[in-house]
Scaffold this motif. Structure first.
Motif, PDB file in Angstrom:
ATOM      1  N   LEU A   1      -7.410   4.611  16.427  1.00 14.48           N
ATOM      2  CA  LEU A   1      -8.371   5.177  15.877  1.00 14.48           C
ATOM      3  C   LEU A   1      -8.293   6.838  15.487  1.00 14.48           C
ATOM      4  O   LEU A   1      -8.494   7.433  14.502  1.00 14.48           O
ATOM      5  N   ASP A   2      -7.572   7.439  16.564  1.00 16.89           N
ATOM      6  CA  ASP A   2      -7.334   9.073  16.378  1.00 16.89           C
ATOM      7  C   ASP A   2      -6.474   9.081  15.275  1.00 16.89           C
ATOM      8  O   ASP A   2      -6.599  10.238  14.452  1.00 16.89           O
ATOM      9  N   PHE A   3      -5.444   8.402  15.287  1.00 16.56           N
ATOM     10  CA  PHE A   3      -4.400   8.472  13.910  1.00 16.56           C
ATOM     11  C   PHE A   3      -5.138   8.463  12.767  1.00 16.56           C
ATOM     12  O   PHE A   3      -4.879   8.927  11.572  1.00 16.56           O
ATOM     13  N   SER A   4      -5.848   6.975  12.687  1.00 20.64           N
ATOM     14  CA  SER A   4      -6.508   6.757  11.606  1.00 20.64           C
ATOM     15  C   SER A   4      -7.383   7.874  10.851  1.00 20.64           C
ATOM     16  O   SER A   4      -7.763   8.144   9.821  1.00 20.64           O
ATOM     17  N   LYS A   5      -8.225   8.748  11.808  1.00 19.60           N
ATOM     18  CA  LYS A   5      -8.919   9.819  11.624  1.00 19.60           C
ATOM     19  C   LYS A   5      -8.143  10.804  10.841  1.00 19.60           C
ATOM     20  O   LYS A   5      -8.572  11.634   9.845  1.00 19.60           O
ATOM     21  N   THR A   6      -6.987  11.030  11.392  1.00 16.89           N
ATOM     22  CA  THR A   6      -6.120  12.148  11.083  1.00 16.89           C
ATOM     23  C   THR A   6      -5.806  11.749   9.345  1.00 16.89           C
ATOM     24  O   THR A   6      -5.783  12.728   8.502  1.00 16.89           O
ATOM     25  N   ILE A   7      -5.445  10.464   9.151  1.00 17.64           N
ATOM     26  CA  ILE A   7      -5.135  10.164   7.853  1.00 17.64           C
ATOM     27  C   ILE A   7      -6.500  10.324   6.761  1.00 17.64           C
ATOM     28  O   ILE A   7      -6.389  10.760   5.735  1.00 17.64           O
ATOM     29  N   CYS A   8      -7.515   9.756   7.421  1.00 16.78           N
ATOM     30  CA  CYS A   8      -8.739   9.740   6.556  1.00 16.78           C
ATOM     31  C   CYS A   8      -9.130  11.179   6.094  1.00 16.78           C
ATOM     32  O   CYS A   8      -9.598  11.646   5.034  1.00 16.78           O
ATOM     33  N   SER A   9      -8.757  12.085   7.053  1.00 19.25           N
ATOM     34  CA  SER A   9      -9.190  13.584   6.889  1.00 19.25           C
ATOM     35  C   SER A   9      -8.283  14.036   5.809  1.00 19.25           C
ATOM     36  O   SER A   9      -8.694  15.188   5.318  1.00 19.25           O
ATOM     37  N   LEU A  10      -7.378  13.503   5.101  1.00 22.74           N
ATOM     38  CA  LEU A  10      -6.447  14.079   4.219  1.00 22.74           C
ATOM     39  C   LEU A  10      -7.232  13.828   2.874  1.00 22.74           C
ATOM     40  O   LEU A  10      -6.627  14.258   1.770  1.00 22.74           O
ATOM     41  N   GLY A  11      -8.167  12.924   2.558  1.00 23.36           N
ATOM     42  CA  GLY A  11      -8.700  12.640   1.514  1.00 23.36           C
ATOM     43  C   GLY A  11      -8.081  11.393   0.835  1.00 23.36           C
ATOM     44  O   GLY A  11      -7.343  10.615   1.334  1.00 23.36           O
ATOM     45  N   PRO A  12      -8.456  11.175  -0.607  1.00 22.35           N
ATOM     46  CA  PRO A  12      -7.846  10.098  -1.462  1.00 22.35           C
ATOM     47  C   PRO A  12      -6.007  10.348  -1.304  1.00 22.35           C
ATOM     48  O   PRO A  12      -5.859  11.192  -1.543  1.00 22.35           O
ATOM     49  N   ARG A  13      -5.594   9.236  -1.333  1.00 22.75           N
ATOM     50  CA  ARG A  13      -4.317   9.293  -1.090  1.00 22.75           C
ATOM     51  C   ARG A  13      -3.402   8.424  -2.291  1.00 22.75           C
ATOM     52  O   ARG A  13      -3.808   7.051  -2.156  1.00 22.75           O
ATOM     53  N   TYR A  14      -3.218   9.069  -3.457  1.00 20.22           N
ATOM     54  CA  TYR A  14      -3.097   8.126  -4.318  1.00 20.22           C
ATOM     55  C   TYR A  14      -2.000   8.527  -5.417  1.00 20.22           C
ATOM     56  O   TYR A  14      -2.061   9.992  -5.553  1.00 20.22           O
ATOM     57  N   GLY A  15      -1.038   7.856  -5.792  1.00 20.01           N
ATOM     58  CA  GLY A  15      -0.264   8.323  -6.935  1.00 20.01           C
ATOM     59  C   GLY A  15       0.917   9.343  -6.581  1.00 20.01           C
ATOM     60  O   GLY A  15       1.451  10.289  -7.553  1.00 20.01           O
ATOM     61  N   GLY A  16       1.037   9.506  -5.414  1.00 20.52           N
ATOM     62  CA  GLY A  16       2.280  10.420  -4.753  1.00 20.52           C
ATOM     63  C   GLY A  16       1.456  11.786  -4.596  1.00 20.52           C
ATOM     64  O   GLY A  16       2.383  12.873  -4.853  1.00 20.52           O
ATOM     65  N   ASN A  17       0.063  12.124  -4.514  1.00 22.19           N
ATOM     66  CA  ASN A  17      -0.506  13.278  -4.521  1.00 22.19           C
ATOM     67  C   ASN A  17       0.002  13.877  -3.270  1.00 22.19           C
ATOM     68  O   ASN A  17       0.622  13.255  -2.496  1.00 22.19           O
ATOM     69  N   ASP A  18      -0.661  14.937  -2.942  1.00 22.72           N
ATOM     70  CA  ASP A  18      -0.270  15.787  -1.532  1.00 22.72           C
ATOM     71  C   ASP A  18      -0.732  14.991  -0.528  1.00 22.72           C
ATOM     72  O   ASP A  18       0.068  15.176   0.570  1.00 22.72           O
ATOM     73  N   ALA A  19      -1.762  14.357  -0.665  1.00 16.79           N
ATOM     74  CA  ALA A  19      -2.542  13.780   0.677  1.00 16.79           C
ATOM     75  C   ALA A  19      -1.534  12.476   1.015  1.00 16.79           C
ATOM     76  O   ALA A  19      -1.389  12.036   2.002  1.00 16.79           O
TER      77      ALA A  19
ATOM     78  N   GLN B   1      15.423  -9.634  17.987  1.00 19.31           N
ATOM     79  CA  GLN B   1      15.770  -9.395  16.535  1.00 19.31           C
ATOM     80  C   GLN B   1      15.254  -7.967  16.314  1.00 19.31           C
ATOM     81  O   GLN B   1      14.642  -7.025  17.009  1.00 19.31           O
ATOM     82  N   THR B   2      15.870  -7.156  15.426  1.00 14.71           N
ATOM     83  CA  THR B   2      15.167  -5.689  14.914  1.00 14.71           C
ATOM     84  C   THR B   2      13.901  -5.726  14.352  1.00 14.71           C
ATOM     85  O   THR B   2      13.449  -6.683  13.642  1.00 14.71           O
ATOM     86  N   VAL B   3      12.843  -5.010  14.916  1.00 10.25           N
ATOM     87  CA  VAL B   3      11.671  -4.905  14.464  1.00 10.25           C
ATOM     88  C   VAL B   3      11.392  -3.821  13.680  1.00 10.25           C
ATOM     89  O   VAL B   3      11.924  -2.559  13.900  1.00 10.25           O
ATOM     90  N   LEU B   4      10.807  -3.792  12.424  1.00 11.30           N
ATOM     91  CA  LEU B   4      10.594  -2.823  11.577  1.00 11.30           C
ATOM     92  C   LEU B   4       9.151  -2.731  11.256  1.00 11.30           C
ATOM     93  O   LEU B   4       8.479  -3.463  10.999  1.00 11.30           O
ATOM     94  N   ILE B   5       8.607  -1.536  11.697  1.00 10.43           N
ATOM     95  CA  ILE B   5       7.181  -1.155  11.322  1.00 10.43           C
ATOM     96  C   ILE B   5       7.228  -0.326  10.153  1.00 10.43           C
ATOM     97  O   ILE B   5       7.643   0.837  10.282  1.00 10.43           O
ATOM     98  N   VAL B   6       6.651  -0.958   9.155  1.00 17.40           N
ATOM     99  CA  VAL B   6       6.773   0.121   7.697  1.00 17.40           C
ATOM    100  C   VAL B   6       5.483   0.257   7.233  1.00 17.40           C
ATOM    101  O   VAL B   6       4.636  -0.534   6.988  1.00 17.40           O
ATOM    102  N   GLY B   7       5.205   1.727   6.568  1.00 21.09           N
ATOM    103  CA  GLY B   7       4.107   1.944   5.791  1.00 21.09           C
ATOM    104  C   GLY B   7       4.843   2.146   4.483  1.00 21.09           C
ATOM    105  O   GLY B   7       5.525   2.929   4.397  1.00 21.09           O
ATOM    106  N   PHE B   8       4.149   1.168   3.620  1.00 19.13           N
ATOM    107  CA  PHE B   8       4.631   1.504   2.152  1.00 19.13           C
ATOM    108  C   PHE B   8       3.790   2.312   1.295  1.00 19.13           C
ATOM    109  O   PHE B   8       2.548   2.397   1.295  1.00 19.13           O
ATOM    110  N   GLY B   9       4.342   3.169   0.604  1.00 17.14           N
ATOM    111  CA  GLY B   9       3.835   3.984  -0.634  1.00 17.14           C
ATOM    112  C   GLY B   9       3.543   3.065  -1.700  1.00 17.14           C
ATOM    113  O   GLY B   9       4.190   2.214  -2.138  1.00 17.14           O
ATOM    114  N   GLY B  10       2.491   3.646  -2.457  1.00 17.34           N
ATOM    115  CA  GLY B  10       2.290   3.195  -3.757  1.00 17.34           C
ATOM    116  C   GLY B  10       1.850   1.701  -3.767  1.00 17.34           C
ATOM    117  O   GLY B  10       1.897   0.943  -4.983  1.00 17.34           O
TER     118      GLY B  10
END
Length: 306
Positions: A54-72, A161-170
């Protein structure tokens, strides 16, 4: 003469003890290198702490809308990479072209396999949100779950096996980041044994395992993955059901590649708040729902890699 014999025998005995100790040390060290440490996946999964997620999610939410490669969105990718590293696993970013001079990133956390490092298990989420909201469930909560999984996996865990934890953009731009990953890593995809995607989680009644989605083309969740995750949820005391949804999220490029990766999208349903809504804010996230998803997916990965 007697004294000399006594000293000689004592010296030989001492050398034997030293050599035996060295052999035992080297043997145990070598064995420890290859033996998995996790003997109780249930107990290990319960190390997942929803407050950290939750703490990390809050940090991400505080950035505002995250879309189209914007600063957030770029900042969210940077934060995810840093959090993976802070939680003890190797991490790096890969640039994703969005067209018209725009770009974003995929963020990859990696835990190398001890026996079959050329085989892969992937846990995905997406970094961006709809362009008009902070996207707490879509998909900041999933990013929080992933970074907490990284912390749990960073100690006492040696996957085969190798574990990959991936956050995908776009993802909101028709799966740009996951499509780039699939095209850029054909050997990973060819040897991927499971791709589990977290999408719209953290505020819903049950762990929903998506058996079918229909747009832009049908995607079916892997039956074996669904069965395994239901078993894991049951052992943890949670309810998991097979559900349906409209869009397959980042499972889509993996499902439609030539190697037919087994995929499963995981959601929290029924939704407490509509994902595509300006009301989809951090305060809607629920600690119990975060634990349900986080612990269930963690235990599933432990079972897949034991």
């Amino acid at each position: 003469m007697k004294n000399k014999n006594i000293f000689l025998i004592a010296g030989i005995a001492l050398c034997a003890v030293v050599l035996a100790g060295a052999f035992m040390f080297n043997s145990s060290s070598t064995l420890d290198q290859f033996q998995p440490i996790v003997t109780d996946p249930l107990a290990k999964a319960k190390e997942f702490n929803s407050q950290n997620a939750l703490d990390f999610s809050k940090t991400i939410c505080s950035l505002g809308p995250r879309y189209g490669g914007n600063d957030a969105e770029i900042k969210a990718a940077d934060n995810m990479e840093t959090e993976f590293k802070n939680n003890g696993i190797n991490a790096y970013k890969e640039k994703v072209d969005l067209g018209n001079g725009k770009y974003t990133y995929n963020v990859i956390g990696e835990i190398k396999g001890s026996e079959s490092p050329e085989k892969y298990i992937i846990i995905g989420s997406h970094i961006d949100s709809p362009g008009f909201c902070e996207g707490a469930t879509d998909d900041a909560a999933a990013m929080g779950i992933q970074t907490e999984m990284a912390r749990v996996f960073s100690t006492g865990y040696k996957p085969k096996q190798t574990v990959l934890i991936v956050g995908f953009g776009g993802e909101e731009m028709w799966f740009k980041g996951s499509d780039a990953f699939v095209k850029g890593h054909p050997e990973v995809v060819k040897n991927c044994e499971a791709m589990i995607d977290l999408n719209c989680v953290g505020a819903g009644k049950q762990v929903s395992l998506i058996g079918h989605s229909n747009q832009p083309k049908p995607v079916n969740g892997d039956p074996k993955l669904i069965d395994l995750m239901k078993q894991c949820a049951k052992q943890l005391g949670y309810s998991a059901v097979t559900g349906t949804t409209t869009y397959p999220s980042d499972t889509y490029p993996f499902y439609y590649n030539n190697d037919k990766v087994p995929v499963l999208q995981v959601m929290s349903q029924p939704f407490e708040v509509a994902p595509w809504s300006s009301a989809n804010t951090f305060d809607k996230l629920n600690s119990k729902d975060m634990n349900k998803i986080g612990q269930t997916v963690t235990m599933t990965v432990l079972n897949l890699t034991e």
